[in-house]
Design a protein around this motif. Structure first.
Motif, short mmCIF file in Angstrom:
data_model
loop_
_atom_site.label_atom_id
_atom_site.label_comp_id
_atom_site.label_asym_id
_atom_site.label_seq_id
_atom_site.Cartn_x
_atom_site.Cartn_y
_atom_site.Cartn_z
N ARG A 51 0.75 -1.08 0.06
CA ARG A 51 -0.15 -0.01 0.15
C ARG A 51 0.80 1.18 0.05
O ARG A 51 0.58 2.23 0.97
CB ARG A 51 -1.01 0.34 1.14
N PRO A 52 1.87 1.34 -0.84
CA PRO A 52 2.51 2.70 -1.00
C PRO A 52 1.78 3.73 -1.43
O PRO A 52 0.87 3.65 -2.27
CB PRO A 52 3.63 2.41 -2.13
N GLU A 53 2.10 4.93 -1.09
CA GLU A 53 1.65 6.24 -1.23
C GLU A 53 2.29 6.96 -2.78
O GLU A 53 3.35 6.74 -3.08
CB GLU A 53 1.80 7.40 -0.33
N GLY A 54 1.14 7.42 -3.55
CA GLY A 54 1.90 8.04 -4.50
C GLY A 54 2.03 7.18 -6.08
O GLY A 54 2.82 7.60 -7.07
N ARG A 55 1.71 5.78 -6.01
CA ARG A 55 1.95 4.87 -6.95
C ARG A 55 0.72 4.56 -7.84
O ARG A 55 0.76 3.63 -8.57
CB ARG A 55 2.53 3.74 -6.58
N ALA A 56 -0.30 5.33 -7.50
CA ALA A 56 -1.68 4.90 -8.10
C ALA A 56 -1.85 4.92 -9.52
O ALA A 56 -2.21 4.03 -10.28
CB ALA A 56 -2.94 5.74 -7.56
N GLU A 57 -1.21 5.85 -10.22
CA GLU A 57 -0.96 5.92 -11.57
C GLU A 57 -0.23 4.83 -12.25
O GLU A 57 -0.55 4.17 -13.39
CB GLU A 57 -0.28 7.33 -11.88
N GLN A 58 0.96 4.40 -11.40
CA GLN A 58 1.58 3.17 -12.11
C GLN A 58 0.89 2.10 -11.92
O GLN A 58 1.03 1.13 -12.88
CB GLN A 58 3.06 3.31 -11.35
N HIS A 59 0.05 1.84 -10.83
CA HIS A 59 -0.59 0.63 -10.69
C HIS A 59 -1.79 0.62 -11.66
O HIS A 59 -1.85 -0.58 -12.19
CB HIS A 59 -1.09 0.55 -9.04
N TRP A 60 -2.41 1.76 -11.82
CA TRP A 60 -3.31 1.60 -13.00
C TRP A 60 -2.86 1.16 -14.45
O TRP A 60 -3.23 0.51 -15.05
CB TRP A 60 -4.03 3.20 -12.93
N PHE A 61 -1.69 1.76 -14.71
CA PHE A 61 -0.90 1.32 -16.13
C PHE A 61 -0.58 -0.06 -16.08
O PHE A 61 -0.96 -0.43 -17.23
CB PHE A 61 0.27 2.52 -16.11
N THR A 62 -0.02 -0.38 -15.09
CA THR A 62 0.42 -1.83 -15.05
C THR A 62 -0.58 -2.83 -15.11
O THR A 62 -0.97 -3.75 -16.00
CB THR A 62 1.16 -2.05 -13.77
N ALA A 63 -1.96 -2.45 -14.33
CA ALA A 63 -3.35 -3.20 -14.25
C ALA A 63 -3.72 -3.28 -15.69
O ALA A 63 -4.03 -4.32 -16.37
CB ALA A 63 -4.19 -2.58 -13.34
N ARG A 64 -3.61 -2.04 -16.49
CA ARG A 64 -4.42 -1.98 -17.95
C ARG A 64 -3.39 -2.58 -19.02
O ARG A 64 -4.03 -3.31 -19.73
CB ARG A 64 -4.34 -0.45 -18.23
#
Length: 95
Positions: free
Chosen positions: A22-35
């Protein structure tokens, strides 16, 4: 399909976020990787199809000329120049 796909991406991104602690500030990277991972899974079958380039392969000349290229047996045939000894430098070249 759009909302359903977004839900799947959101669920994958959330799993990635949890797996990383649950790191902070990585939401965009997680979304990109998931997509990207979802896209790979959706298009997996199309990646297995052969590519039709419209050509019949490499021309035969390339195979005939293969002997022009060096092989491993050619290595080491060059002579390494001899290093002059320290006392050779003081000697004149025309002795």
């Amino acid at each position: 399909m759009g909302a359903n796909r977004d839900d799947e991406i959101r669920a994958r991104a959330y799993r990635l976020w949890e797996e990383e602690g649950r790191p902070e500030g990585r939401a965009e990277q997680h979304w990109f990787t998931a997509r990207e991972s979802l896209a790979v899974e959706e298009n997996h079958e199309s990646t297995l199809l052969p590519i039709d380039t419209g050509t019949n392969g490499e021309p035969i000349e390339a195979v005939e000329n293969a002997g022009e290229f060096p092989t491993l047996t050619d290595q080491g045939e060059q002579r390494i120049p001899r290093r002059p000894k320290p006392d050779d430098a003081s000697q004149p070249a025309n002795s």
